[in-house]
Design a protein around this motif. Structure first.
Motif, PDB file in Angstrom:
ATOM      1  N   GLU A 140      36.252  35.162  38.241  1.00  0.00           N
ATOM      2  CA  GLU A 140      36.854  36.426  38.673  1.00  0.00           C
ATOM      3  C   GLU A 140      35.883  37.244  39.507  1.00  0.00           C
ATOM      4  O   GLU A 140      34.728  37.438  39.131  1.00  0.00           O
ATOM      5  CB  GLU A 140      37.288  37.246  37.447  1.00  0.00           C
ATOM      6  CG  GLU A 140      37.953  38.569  37.802  1.00  0.00           C
ATOM      7  CD  GLU A 140      38.288  39.401  36.578  1.00  0.00           C
ATOM      8  OE1 GLU A 140      38.923  40.467  36.747  1.00  0.00           O
ATOM      9  OE2 GLU A 140      37.912  39.006  35.465  1.00  0.00           O
ATOM     10  N   ASN A 141      36.369  37.759  40.621  1.00  0.00           N
ATOM     11  CA  ASN A 141      35.611  38.756  41.371  1.00  0.00           C
ATOM     12  C   ASN A 141      35.730  40.112  40.684  1.00  0.00           C
ATOM     13  O   ASN A 141      36.727  40.407  40.013  1.00  0.00           O
ATOM     14  CB  ASN A 141      36.120  38.854  42.808  1.00  0.00           C
ATOM     15  CG  ASN A 141      37.581  39.267  42.875  1.00  0.00           C
ATOM     16  OD1 ASN A 141      38.465  38.519  42.446  1.00  0.00           O
ATOM     17  ND2 ASN A 141      37.848  40.452  43.409  1.00  0.00           N
ATOM     18  N   LEU A 142      34.711  40.934  40.832  1.00  0.00           N
ATOM     19  CA  LEU A 142      34.676  42.269  40.235  1.00  0.00           C
ATOM     20  C   LEU A 142      34.334  43.284  41.325  1.00  0.00           C
ATOM     21  O   LEU A 142      34.201  42.923  42.488  1.00  0.00           O
ATOM     22  CB  LEU A 142      33.639  42.313  39.109  1.00  0.00           C
ATOM     23  CG  LEU A 142      33.838  41.311  37.967  1.00  0.00           C
ATOM     24  CD1 LEU A 142      32.637  41.339  37.013  1.00  0.00           C
ATOM     25  CD2 LEU A 142      35.125  41.608  37.192  1.00  0.00           C
ATOM     26  N   ASN A 143      34.193  44.558  40.954  1.00  0.00           N
ATOM     27  CA  ASN A 143      33.672  45.531  41.906  1.00  0.00           C
ATOM     28  C   ASN A 143      32.441  46.197  41.313  1.00  0.00           C
ATOM     29  O   ASN A 143      32.351  46.376  40.090  1.00  0.00           O
ATOM     30  CB  ASN A 143      34.735  46.564  42.300  1.00  0.00           C
ATOM     31  CG  ASN A 143      34.925  47.645  41.236  1.00  0.00           C
ATOM     32  OD1 ASN A 143      34.124  48.575  41.112  1.00  0.00           O
ATOM     33  ND2 ASN A 143      35.996  47.512  40.445  1.00  0.00           N
ATOM     34  N   PRO A 169      38.577  20.512  40.765  1.00  0.00           N
ATOM     35  CA  PRO A 169      39.936  20.940  40.423  1.00  0.00           C
ATOM     36  C   PRO A 169      40.029  21.772  39.162  1.00  0.00           C
ATOM     37  O   PRO A 169      41.037  22.459  38.949  1.00  0.00           O
ATOM     38  CB  PRO A 169      40.694  19.613  40.257  1.00  0.00           C
ATOM     39  CG  PRO A 169      39.639  18.584  40.028  1.00  0.00           C
ATOM     40  CD  PRO A 169      38.446  19.038  40.799  1.00  0.00           C
ATOM     41  N   ASN A 170      39.010  21.753  38.319  1.00  0.00           N
ATOM     42  CA  ASN A 170      39.032  22.541  37.091  1.00  0.00           C
ATOM     43  C   ASN A 170      38.223  23.817  37.194  1.00  0.00           C
ATOM     44  O   ASN A 170      37.897  24.451  36.187  1.00  0.00           O
ATOM     45  CB  ASN A 170      38.562  21.700  35.909  1.00  0.00           C
ATOM     46  CG  ASN A 170      39.522  20.575  35.613  1.00  0.00           C
ATOM     47  OD1 ASN A 170      39.445  19.510  36.246  1.00  0.00           O
ATOM     48  ND2 ASN A 170      40.448  20.800  34.699  1.00  0.00           N
ATOM     49  N   LEU A 171      37.904  24.215  38.432  1.00  0.00           N
ATOM     50  CA  LEU A 171      37.301  25.520  38.708  1.00  0.00           C
ATOM     51  C   LEU A 171      38.084  26.164  39.833  1.00  0.00           C
ATOM     52  O   LEU A 171      38.170  25.618  40.934  1.00  0.00           O
ATOM     53  CB  LEU A 171      35.833  25.390  39.099  1.00  0.00           C
ATOM     54  CG  LEU A 171      35.161  26.728  39.443  1.00  0.00           C
ATOM     55  CD1 LEU A 171      34.986  27.591  38.198  1.00  0.00           C
ATOM     56  CD2 LEU A 171      33.807  26.499  40.134  1.00  0.00           C
ATOM     57  N   ARG A 172      38.653  27.335  39.551  1.00  0.00           N
ATOM     58  CA  ARG A 172      39.441  28.044  40.538  1.00  0.00           C
ATOM     59  C   ARG A 172      39.103  29.532  40.499  1.00  0.00           C
ATOM     60  O   ARG A 172      38.334  29.985  39.672  1.00  0.00           O
ATOM     61  CB  ARG A 172      40.945  27.838  40.270  1.00  0.00           C
ATOM     62  CG  ARG A 172      41.430  26.429  40.649  1.00  0.00           C
ATOM     63  CD  ARG A 172      41.409  26.250  42.144  1.00  0.00           C
ATOM     64  NE  ARG A 172      41.826  24.934  42.622  1.00  0.00           N
ATOM     65  CZ  ARG A 172      41.007  23.971  42.983  1.00  0.00           C
ATOM     66  NH1 ARG A 172      39.699  24.154  42.861  1.00  0.00           N
ATOM     67  NH2 ARG A 172      41.463  22.832  43.448  1.00  0.00           N
ATOM     68  N   LEU A 173      39.676  30.278  41.421  1.00  0.00           N
ATOM     69  CA  LEU A 173      39.473  31.718  41.485  1.00  0.00           C
ATOM     70  C   LEU A 173      40.450  32.449  40.575  1.00  0.00           C
ATOM     71  O   LEU A 173      41.619  32.085  40.502  1.00  0.00           O
ATOM     72  CB  LEU A 173      39.723  32.228  42.904  1.00  0.00           C
ATOM     73  CG  LEU A 173      38.728  31.918  44.002  1.00  0.00           C
ATOM     74  CD1 LEU A 173      39.309  32.359  45.339  1.00  0.00           C
ATOM     75  CD2 LEU A 173      37.410  32.613  43.743  1.00  0.00           C
ATOM     76  N   ASN A 174      39.957  33.473  39.915  1.00  0.00           N
ATOM     77  CA  ASN A 174      40.826  34.515  39.401  1.00  0.00           C
ATOM     78  C   ASN A 174      40.679  35.654  40.401  1.00  0.00           C
ATOM     79  O   ASN A 174      39.737  36.446  40.328  1.00  0.00           O
ATOM     80  CB  ASN A 174      40.414  34.949  37.999  1.00  0.00           C
ATOM     81  CG  ASN A 174      41.325  36.017  37.433  1.00  0.00           C
ATOM     82  OD1 ASN A 174      42.214  36.518  38.104  1.00  0.00           O
ATOM     83  ND2 ASN A 174      41.090  36.377  36.181  1.00  0.00           N
ATOM     84  N   LEU A 175      41.575  35.717  41.360  1.00  0.00           N
ATOM     85  CA  LEU A 175      41.455  36.673  42.457  1.00  0.00           C
ATOM     86  C   LEU A 175      42.015  38.013  42.009  1.00  0.00           C
ATOM     87  O   LEU A 175      43.234  38.204  41.936  1.00  0.00           O
ATOM     88  CB  LEU A 175      42.189  36.156  43.691  1.00  0.00           C
ATOM     89  CG  LEU A 175      42.092  37.033  44.936  1.00  0.00           C
ATOM     90  CD1 LEU A 175      40.636  37.189  45.376  1.00  0.00           C
ATOM     91  CD2 LEU A 175      42.927  36.457  46.068  1.00  0.00           C
ATOM     92  N   ASP A 176      41.122  38.947  41.706  1.00  0.00           N
ATOM     93  CA  ASP A 176      41.525  40.263  41.221  1.00  0.00           C
ATOM     94  C   ASP A 176      41.616  41.212  42.412  1.00  0.00           C
ATOM     95  O   ASP A 176      40.600  41.596  42.995  1.00  0.00           O
ATOM     96  CB  ASP A 176      40.521  40.774  40.189  1.00  0.00           C
ATOM     97  CG  ASP A 176      41.014  42.010  39.460  1.00  0.00           C
ATOM     98  OD1 ASP A 176      41.401  42.972  40.154  1.00  0.00           O
ATOM     99  OD2 ASP A 176      41.012  42.016  38.216  1.00  0.00           O
ATOM    100  N   LEU A 177      42.840  41.588  42.759  1.00  0.00           N
ATOM    101  CA  LEU A 177      43.049  42.388  43.961  1.00  0.00           C
ATOM    102  C   LEU A 177      42.687  43.853  43.764  1.00  0.00           C
ATOM    103  O   LEU A 177      42.391  44.555  44.743  1.00  0.00           O
ATOM    104  CB  LEU A 177      44.492  42.245  44.433  1.00  0.00           C
ATOM    105  CG  LEU A 177      44.883  40.817  44.860  1.00  0.00           C
ATOM    106  CD1 LEU A 177      46.335  40.778  45.330  1.00  0.00           C
ATOM    107  CD2 LEU A 177      43.953  40.299  45.958  1.00  0.00           C
TER     108      LEU A 177
END
Length: 262
Positions: A140-143, A169-177
């Motif tokens: 996950e990206n944060l601020n 394939p077992n690592l993906r983004l949790n894109l927190d908008l």
């Protein structure tokens, strides 16, 4: 439906016990997200009949230091075993462990080239653990301006670079908008660029981190782009309710209408 909606039980119905929060969200037709699994009766949560979307994927550690990497990998293994109880398909990671108030346990907003190499290696090993267990870790990206000052690898550009570089394939983004709007903006193009690497999308409005419609983000435009590009994953509301929790869920569903069936 092109994608499904989830809601975070940590941030809604906060006057109720966690199992009742999970039950309420499930009864509304949403998938359920939780954070730290170690403080919860997972068997009781599973007994609610809820379908879970994600949970925290580690208890301690970081991506770069020797001690921190060992702790992260060990507790990622513990988290995978916990995920079996509630059948959570995705386990969430951050650039470093977060402590009280969301502050990084080991601050380090400036990272070296060696840190990037260590982080990628750690994530590759975590992804291998996920593959063996049939589950996916999401980064996950944060601020750093409002919620998580001093967190390394916080920007969406950083998390995307790491996930793309590891290419597992077992690592993906949790894109927190929500976090991306504070840190970078340009959300529509960010979604388009990150699409092949997205495991989940999280939303809240800015400022305030409440439900869509309470701030500056036009989430209807984001939803339109998700439909256009054929996103078929999960959109999770990780947001506080500005007032009534049911009304907040209604607003979330209205912002992403093609994903919700009452």
């Amino acid at each position: 439906m092109s994608y499904r909606l989830a809601a975070c039980a940590e941030m809604l119905y906060t006057d109720l016990p966690i199992a009742e929060r999970v039950r309420r969200i499930h009864e509304r037709g949403f998938l359920v997200e939780i954070w730290d699994w170690s403080t919860k009766d997972l068997a009781a949560l599973a007994a609610t009949g809820a379908e879970f979307s994600s949970m925290t994927g580690y208890l301690r550690g970081d991506l770069t230091t020797a001690e921190g990497r060992a702790a992260l990998l060990a507790t990622a293994g513990e988290s995978l075993r916990a995920a079996e109880v509630i059948d959570a398909p995705r386990l969430n990671l951050h650039g470093t462990g977060l402590g009280e108030g969301g502050l990084p346990v080991v601050p380090g907003a400036r990272v070296s080239g060696a840190d990037w190499v260590h982080a990628a290696d750690t994530l590759r090993r975590v992804a291998d653990l996920g593959a063996a267990a049939g589950r996916t870790f999401v980064l996950e990206n944060l601020n750093t301006a409002v919620d998580h000052p001093g967190t390394p690898f916080a920007r969406a550009a950083d998390t995307l670079a790491l996930v793309r570089g590891v290419d597992h394939p077992n690592l993906r983004l949790n894109l927190d908008l929500y976090h991306a709007q504070i840190g970078e903006g340009n959300l529509v193009e960010l979604v388009r660029e990150a699409l092949p690497w997205i495991g989940e999308i999280q939303v809240a409005d800015v400022p305030g981190r409440c439900e869509p419609g309470t701030g500056e983000i036009r989430y209807e435009a984001v939803a339109r782009v998700l439909r256009e590009v054929g996103y078929d994953g999960v959109v999770g509301m990780e947001a506080w309710a500005s007032g009534d929790a049911d009304a907040a869920l209604d607003a979330f569903a209205a912002a992403f209408p093609t994903a919700f069936a009452p």
